[in-house]
Enzyme design. Sequence first.
Site, mmCIF file in Angstrom:
data_model
loop_
_atom_site.group_PDB
_atom_site.id
_atom_site.type_symbol
_atom_site.label_atom_id
_atom_site.label_comp_id
_atom_site.label_asym_id
_atom_site.label_seq_id
_atom_site.Cartn_x
_atom_site.Cartn_y
_atom_site.Cartn_z
ATOM 1 N N SER A 130 0.870 -1.184 0.000
ATOM 2 C CA SER A 130 0.000 0.000 0.000
ATOM 3 C C SER A 130 0.899 1.223 0.000
ATOM 4 C CB SER A 130 -0.851 0.005 1.279
ATOM 5 O OG SER A 130 -1.408 1.291 1.503
ATOM 6 N N TYR A 181 -2.670 -1.110 10.402
ATOM 7 C CA TYR A 181 -2.584 -1.297 8.948
ATOM 8 C C TYR A 181 -1.261 -0.741 8.398
ATOM 9 C CZ TYR A 181 -4.051 -1.162 4.031
ATOM 10 O OH TYR A 181 -4.131 -1.347 2.669
HETATM 11 C C1 BGC Z 1 -6.210 1.437 1.896
HETATM 12 C C2 BGC Z 1 -7.391 2.234 1.383
HETATM 13 C C3 BGC Z 1 -6.995 3.682 1.162
HETATM 14 C C4 BGC Z 1 -5.706 3.790 0.371
HETATM 15 C C5 BGC Z 1 -5.190 5.223 0.276
HETATM 16 C C6 BGC Z 1 -5.073 1.617 0.948
HETATM 17 O O1 BGC Z 1 -3.988 0.820 1.328
HETATM 18 O O2 BGC Z 1 -6.582 0.070 2.017
HETATM 19 O O3 BGC Z 1 -8.460 2.166 2.318
HETATM 20 O O4 BGC Z 1 -8.021 4.341 0.449
HETATM 21 O O5 BGC Z 1 -4.711 2.982 0.945
HETATM 22 O O6 BGC Z 1 -5.179 5.874 1.519
#
Ligand code: BGC
Length: 266
Positions: free
Chosen positions: A152, A165
Amino acid sequence: MHISLQGQVALVTGGSSGLGAASARALADAGAAVVINYHSQAEPAQALAAEIIAAGGDAIAVDADISKEDEVERLFAQTLGRFGQLDILLANSGLQKDAAITEMTLDDWNRVIGVNLTGQFLCARSALRQFIAQGMRPELSRALGKIIHMSSVHQTIPWAGHANYAASKGGVDLLMRTIAQEVGELKIRVNSIAPGAIRTAINEDETEGDAERRLLELIPYGRVGVAEDVANAVVWLASDLADYVHGATLVIDGGMSLYPEFRGNG
Ligand code: BGC
């Protein structure tokens, strides 16, 4: 340019929805047989496998909680039982359990780290063992095997209210680069994709109405991504067109990680 993954077998974790489902479809379109792993959503995973078969491809849906070692072992055993080989792992399963840091429970911390980070370790370890055991097949690929980790933009962008996360994705970054350093000499290619805001179920509250307008201020390219933006990159990274791409993170975010707040001169 046509990309063919004909004769190769791809395992997609978290393949029943979102980025995983779009990637499973795209890998099948390129000719790979696909194992669609799911945990809770049996119906869409089986429907996707049926859709791929109806289109002339080959696919199965397999239930497994990839945070659990025995379930990962069963997932790989079922993959090999059905297809006899594995060429591509897309370690995609991921979830969010958001909370302010002072309110975050240990359960929510552990669950996010368990799926997003430990799950990627367990699946990568099983895939690596299988690649080594089955040996090189130059008629299929120049690499012994390919692993793509779904990371991410939050592997680098801190994210208030999402400490579990962001920590899991920061971990995925060093997990991927360390594995890549360790197994490169075996000709196993290991890379990550770091998506930004892609419209899927994980962020539906952020990508509609007023929230979408606020989100767009963070995306210089001016649109929220769609799952196919990521799926196309998965197919390319899995193919020999990317044969010299190793230990890299491909950021697919419309420019979200370019510090867009500085567009007005900071
Ligand atoms: C998340 C999303 C978010 C994006 C940008 C991703 O890794 O799971 O929920 O919209 O990052 O912030």
